[in-house]
Design a protein around this motif. Structure first.
Motif, short mmCIF file in Angstrom:
data_model
loop_
_atom_site.label_atom_id
_atom_site.label_comp_id
_atom_site.label_asym_id
_atom_site.label_seq_id
_atom_site.Cartn_x
_atom_site.Cartn_y
_atom_site.Cartn_z
N ILE A 55 0.89 -0.98 -0.15
CA ILE A 55 -0.05 -0.07 0.08
C ILE A 55 0.82 1.16 0.08
CG2 ILE A 55 -1.74 1.28 1.40
CD1 ILE A 55 -2.85 -1.37 2.47
N PHE A 56 0.61 2.19 -0.97
CA PHE A 56 1.29 3.50 -1.03
C PHE A 56 0.50 4.52 -1.02
CE2 PHE A 56 3.74 0.23 -3.53
CZ PHE A 56 4.84 0.20 -3.07
N PRO A 57 1.01 5.57 -0.51
CA PRO A 57 0.22 7.01 -0.20
C PRO A 57 -0.52 7.35 -1.66
CG PRO A 57 2.55 7.29 0.71
CD PRO A 57 2.62 6.06 0.14
N GLY A 58 -1.60 7.67 -1.51
CA GLY A 58 -2.61 7.92 -2.67
C GLY A 58 -3.51 6.58 -3.22
N ASP A 59 -3.13 5.33 -2.70
CA ASP A 59 -3.80 4.24 -2.86
C ASP A 59 -5.26 4.09 -2.30
OD1 ASP A 59 -2.01 3.34 -4.49
OD2 ASP A 59 -1.16 1.76 -3.06
N THR A 60 -6.16 3.77 -2.91
CA THR A 60 -7.61 3.51 -2.36
C THR A 60 -7.76 2.23 -1.90
OG1 THR A 60 -8.25 5.20 -4.18
CG2 THR A 60 -10.12 4.03 -2.99
N ILE A 61 -8.45 2.23 -0.94
CA ILE A 61 -8.64 0.84 -0.12
C ILE A 61 -10.11 0.37 -0.78
CG2 ILE A 61 -9.17 -0.65 1.85
CD1 ILE A 61 -7.17 0.95 3.37
N LEU A 62 -10.08 -0.67 -1.74
CA LEU A 62 -11.47 -0.95 -2.42
C LEU A 62 -12.70 -1.22 -1.43
CD1 LEU A 62 -9.89 -3.35 -4.92
CD2 LEU A 62 -10.68 -1.09 -5.19
N GLU A 63 -12.35 -2.12 -0.08
CA GLU A 63 -13.64 -2.41 0.72
C GLU A 63 -14.24 -0.96 1.18
OE1 GLU A 63 -10.90 -5.81 -0.17
OE2 GLU A 63 -10.49 -3.81 0.78
N THR A 64 -13.35 -0.18 1.53
CA THR A 64 -13.78 0.90 2.36
C THR A 64 -13.92 2.55 1.45
OG1 THR A 64 -11.48 1.42 3.16
CG2 THR A 64 -12.89 0.02 4.50
N GLY A 65 -12.98 2.29 0.53
CA GLY A 65 -13.15 3.61 -0.36
C GLY A 65 -12.00 4.66 0.27
N GLU A 66 -11.35 4.37 1.45
CA GLU A 66 -10.52 5.08 1.90
C GLU A 66 -9.36 5.44 0.99
OE1 GLU A 66 -7.82 5.14 6.08
OE2 GLU A 66 -9.22 3.58 5.78
N VAL A 67 -8.68 6.72 1.10
CA VAL A 67 -7.65 6.95 0.32
C VAL A 67 -6.45 7.13 1.44
CG1 VAL A 67 -6.41 8.55 -0.89
CG2 VAL A 67 -8.99 8.14 -1.30
N ILE A 68 -5.47 6.44 1.15
CA ILE A 68 -3.92 6.21 2.04
C ILE A 68 -3.55 7.81 1.89
CG2 ILE A 68 -2.10 5.48 2.59
CD1 ILE A 68 -4.17 3.47 3.07
N PRO A 69 -3.35 8.59 3.11
CA PRO A 69 -2.80 9.91 3.19
C PRO A 69 -1.33 9.98 2.80
CG PRO A 69 -3.40 9.16 5.42
CD PRO A 69 -3.69 8.09 4.40
N PRO A 70 -0.81 11.18 2.34
CA PRO A 70 0.44 11.15 1.97
C PRO A 70 1.48 11.00 3.44
CG PRO A 70 -0.53 13.30 1.80
CD PRO A 70 -1.67 12.28 2.05
N MET A 71 2.67 10.52 3.19
CA MET A 71 3.45 10.37 4.35
C MET A 71 3.86 11.70 4.76
SD MET A 71 5.81 7.02 3.09
CE MET A 71 6.55 6.80 4.52
N LYS A 72 4.25 11.57 6.26
CA LYS A 72 4.69 12.94 6.82
C LYS A 72 6.11 13.09 6.60
CE LYS A 72 1.74 12.19 10.77
NZ LYS A 72 1.70 11.96 12.30
N GLU A 73 6.56 14.32 6.44
CA GLU A 73 7.91 14.52 6.01
C GLU A 73 8.68 14.44 7.33
OE1 GLU A 73 9.41 15.40 3.14
OE2 GLU A 73 7.44 15.15 2.19
N HIS A 74 9.90 13.71 7.42
CA HIS A 74 10.85 13.52 8.54
C HIS A 74 11.84 14.33 8.46
CE1 HIS A 74 8.49 10.08 10.10
NE2 HIS A 74 8.54 9.67 8.83
N ASP A 75 12.59 14.97 9.68
CA ASP A 75 13.63 15.63 9.64
C ASP A 75 14.94 14.97 8.95
OD1 ASP A 75 12.74 17.79 10.95
OD2 ASP A 75 13.32 17.16 12.95
N THR A 76 15.53 15.49 8.00
CA THR A 76 16.65 14.87 7.61
C THR A 76 17.93 15.29 8.25
OG1 THR A 76 17.20 16.97 6.17
CG2 THR A 76 15.70 15.00 5.04
#
Length: 96
Positions: free
Chosen positions: A71-92
């Protein structure tokens, strides 16, 4: 001194008779089977090892393992229709 002693002659005759009997025993009679008799479970194993045998339809080889799809950010879960949110930016600046 020529010839054999009586003991040597007897021994040679015995060996000759044994060789003849052994050779005679090696010949197969028409009624004697050439192959050993079939074993009790050979029919079972023959059917068991066939490609389309029943147990193969319900079992899987150990080498085949199902994995869940990634599962990647932006993917949609078919069963629930939920969209995976983008990942949080981490300190580099972590590992200094």
């Amino acid at each position: 001194m020529t010839g054999y002693t009586p003991d040597e002659k007897l021994r040679l005759d015995q060996l000759r008779a044994l060789r003849r009997q052994w050779l005679k025993d090696q010949e197969l009679s028409p009624r004697e089977p050439v192959l050993p008799p079939e074993k009790a479970f050979s029919g079972f194993w023959h059917r068991f090892l066939q490609k389309d045998s029943v147990w193969r339809r319900f079992t899987r080889p150990y080498g085949i393992v199902e994995t869940k799809p990634k599962i990647f950010p932006g993917d949609t879960i078919l069963e629930t229709g939920e969209v995976i949110p983008p990942m949080k930016e981490h300190d580099t600046h972590n590992h200094h």
